[in-house]
Enzyme design. Structure first.
Site, PDB file in Angstrom:
ATOM      1  N   ARG A  54       0.798  -1.229   0.000  1.00 55.12           N
ATOM      2  CA  ARG A  54       0.000   0.000   0.000  1.00 55.12           C
ATOM      3  C   ARG A  54       0.824   1.269   0.000  1.00 55.12           C
ATOM      4  O   ARG A  54       0.542   2.214  -0.728  1.00 55.12           O
ATOM      5  CB  ARG A  54      -0.919   0.064   1.225  1.00 55.12           C
ATOM      6  CG  ARG A  54      -2.266  -0.558   0.995  1.00 55.12           C
ATOM      7  CD  ARG A  54      -2.740  -1.151   2.288  1.00 55.12           C
ATOM      8  NE  ARG A  54      -1.810  -2.181   2.678  1.00 55.12           N
ATOM      9  CZ  ARG A  54      -1.925  -3.461   2.320  1.00 55.12           C
ATOM     10  NH1 ARG A  54      -2.953  -3.856   1.650  1.00 55.12           N
ATOM     11  NH2 ARG A  54      -1.012  -4.338   2.652  1.00 55.12           N
ATOM     12  N   THR A  55       1.825   1.324   0.871  1.00 51.92           N
ATOM     13  CA  THR A  55       2.515   2.603   1.019  1.00 51.92           C
ATOM     14  C   THR A  55       3.217   2.972  -0.289  1.00 51.92           C
ATOM     15  O   THR A  55       3.038   4.069  -0.809  1.00 51.92           O
ATOM     16  CB  THR A  55       3.503   2.548   2.204  1.00 51.92           C
ATOM     17  OG1 THR A  55       2.763   2.162   3.355  1.00 51.92           O
ATOM     18  CG2 THR A  55       4.128   3.899   2.453  1.00 51.92           C
ATOM     19  N   LYS A  83      25.611  -3.050  -2.218  1.00 54.01           N
ATOM     20  CA  LYS A  83      27.069  -2.919  -2.355  1.00 54.01           C
ATOM     21  C   LYS A  83      27.681  -2.178  -1.178  1.00 54.01           C
ATOM     22  O   LYS A  83      28.875  -1.904  -1.160  1.00 54.01           O
ATOM     23  CB  LYS A  83      27.396  -2.133  -3.635  1.00 54.01           C
ATOM     24  CG  LYS A  83      26.915  -2.759  -4.907  1.00 54.01           C
ATOM     25  CD  LYS A  83      27.321  -1.852  -6.076  1.00 54.01           C
ATOM     26  CE  LYS A  83      26.744  -2.336  -7.385  1.00 54.01           C
ATOM     27  NZ  LYS A  83      26.899  -1.300  -8.422  1.00 54.01           N
ATOM     28  N   ARG A 104      11.489   4.125   2.829  1.00 52.18           N
ATOM     29  CA  ARG A 104      11.168   3.163   3.895  1.00 52.18           C
ATOM     30  C   ARG A 104      12.425   2.357   4.188  1.00 52.18           C
ATOM     31  O   ARG A 104      13.074   1.852   3.250  1.00 52.18           O
ATOM     32  CB  ARG A 104      10.048   2.223   3.467  1.00 52.18           C
ATOM     33  CG  ARG A 104       9.901   1.039   4.412  1.00 52.18           C
ATOM     34  CD  ARG A 104       8.685   0.216   4.153  1.00 52.18           C
ATOM     35  NE  ARG A 104       7.484   0.930   4.542  1.00 52.18           N
ATOM     36  CZ  ARG A 104       6.268   0.381   4.579  1.00 52.18           C
ATOM     37  NH1 ARG A 104       6.116  -0.881   4.239  1.00 52.18           N
ATOM     38  NH2 ARG A 104       5.225   1.082   4.941  1.00 52.18           N
ATOM     39  N   HIS A 132       5.626   6.288  11.245  1.00 50.64           N
ATOM     40  CA  HIS A 132       5.070   6.097   9.901  1.00 50.64           C
ATOM     41  C   HIS A 132       4.046   7.215   9.652  1.00 50.64           C
ATOM     42  O   HIS A 132       2.842   6.990   9.660  1.00 50.64           O
ATOM     43  CB  HIS A 132       4.401   4.718   9.834  1.00 50.64           C
ATOM     44  CG  HIS A 132       4.044   4.230   8.469  1.00 50.64           C
ATOM     45  ND1 HIS A 132       3.995   5.053   7.353  1.00 50.64           N
ATOM     46  CD2 HIS A 132       3.688   2.987   8.032  1.00 50.64           C
ATOM     47  CE1 HIS A 132       3.634   4.322   6.303  1.00 50.64           C
ATOM     48  NE2 HIS A 132       3.445   3.073   6.691  1.00 50.64           N
TER      49      HIS A 132
HETATM   50  C1  NCD Z   1       2.244  -0.903   8.108  1.00 53.70           C
HETATM   51  C2  NCD Z   1       3.742  -0.693   8.197  1.00 53.70           C
HETATM   52  O1  NCD Z   1       4.457  -0.897   7.217  1.00 53.70           O
HETATM   53  O2  NCD Z   1       4.156  -0.287   9.269  1.00 53.70           O
HETATM   54  N1  NCD Z   1       1.815  -1.125   6.803  1.00 53.70           N
HETATM   55  C3  NCD Z   1       1.490  -0.044   6.038  1.00 53.70           C
HETATM   56  O3  NCD Z   1       2.302   0.797   5.756  1.00 53.70           O
HETATM   57  N2  NCD Z   1       0.207   0.091   5.667  1.00 53.70           N
HETATM   58  C4  NCD Z   1       1.726  -1.901   9.052  1.00 53.70           C
HETATM   59  C5  NCD Z   1       2.314  -3.276   9.038  1.00 53.70           C
HETATM   60  O4  NCD Z   1       3.214  -3.596   8.260  1.00 53.70           O
HETATM   61  O5  NCD Z   1       1.849  -4.076   9.847  1.00 53.70           O
END
Ligand code: NCD
Length: 308
Positions: A54-55, A83, A104, A132
């Site tokens: 999703r993100t 690397k 991320r 997040h």
């Molecule tokens: C979350 C995350 O990556 O922290 N997912 C997301 O971004 N929707 C929650 C999760 O991974 O459980």
């Protein structure tokens, strides 16, 4: 002024700035076609050193729907991290090619290091078990849209409150609204970290309780935020296996809940919400995923300073 800024954690935004972003997201929801060229000629880089559906894809969909372009990588293995390149060097390089980046990374603080290494706006798309903030924007837009306000409700946060970064960011952000009661539902081993309990909940005099059983509190809740046990952050697989099915929301538990409860989950779900719940009108997690794209559209517009 949001133009040119980075977003590393929810407190980087004042309540007024948060409102500005959510208000713009509302306008985009109502009239998406007005924004199809808003980011024409701009490039978003998505630098994902950890898995995501999703993100990453909602960021990419957001930029594409704004008429911009995207580039990036979706695993550390396919970048020069394999690397041994540092995050700082990677972001300096990406800043030569892109206008804005979402990153991320499994290490807490990685997004901050990235933001400090460049003038390009950097968005934290999750740093380890820490924060997040764009999931939080998603959660706030969902709550505000479905409940009408960000004040006066009781929210239950259930599951892995220790490693769940979405929970940490959401509690921080909600700490600034009025009359919110937090019910923290987790096994003893997965309670919220000390800095959330002491520096956010206690310091701000917020009303909260920590409980182990969802059944005992579900009837008081207006919002229920379910989370997955964060397997990848456990040191020991046996602990994960012991704790992974601590909570399963099913129709039997929902019987006791309010009729206007909203059930949220950042997703991915593993076992914590049984599939039968998806049909219940209170299940709002797929709507939430959609709001995530709209709020990221608003955020990108604001940080790039391209609002008409
Ligand atoms: C979350 C995350 O990556 O922290 N997912 C997301 O971004 N929707 C929650 C999760 O991974 O459980």
């Amino acid at each position: 002024m949001l133009k040119g800024r980075s977003l590393i954690e929810p407190m980087d935004l004042s309540v007024e700035e948060l409102k500005e972003i959510l208000d713009l997201a509302d306008k985009i929801v109502d009239n998406p076609l007005e924004y199809v060229d808003a980011c024409k000629g701009k490039i978003l880089a998505t630098l994902f050193y950890e898995p995501s559906t999703r993100t990453r894809l909602s960021f990419e969909a957001a930029m594409l729907r704004l008429g911009g372009a995207i580039m990036g990588f979706s695993s550390a293995n396919s970048s020069s991290a394999a690397k041994g390149e540092s995050v700082a060097d990677t972001i300096r390089t990406i800043a030569c090619y892109a206008d804005i980046a979402a990153i991320r990374h499994p290490k807490e603080g990685a997004a901050k290091v990235a933001a400090m290494s460049t003038d390009m706006p950097v968005i934290n798309a999750g740093d380890g078990g820490h924060q997040h903030p764009t999931q939080t924007l998603t959660d706030l837009l969902t709550i505000r849209s479905l409940k009408g306000s960000l004040d006066n409700f009781t929210i239950g946060l259930c599951g892995d409150l220790k490693f769940g970064r979405t929970v940490h960011s959401l509690i921080k952000a909600l700490s600034r609204y009025s009359n919110i009661k937090f019910v923290l539902i987790s096994p003893d081993e997965l309670k919220v970290p000390e800095y959330i309990r002491e520096d956010i909940l206690i310091k701000n005099g917020l009303e909260f309780e920590e409980v182990e059983r969802l059944e005992n509190v579900i009837s008081q809740l207006d919002v229920l935020y379910m989370t997955r046990v964060q397997r990848e952050r456990f040191f020991n697989e046996a602990d994960y296996i012991r704790l992974k099915d601590s909570y399963i929301l099913d129709m039997e538990k929902l019987e006791m809940a309010k009729k206007d409860l909203i059930i949220l989950h950042p997703l991915p779900r593993v076992n914590e919400i049984s599939i039968e719940v998806d049909k219940d009108p209170r299940a709002s997690y797929f709507k939430q995923a959609k709001y995530g794209m709209f709020v990221r559209m608003a955020l990108i517009i604001k940080l790039l300073g391209v609002e008409k």
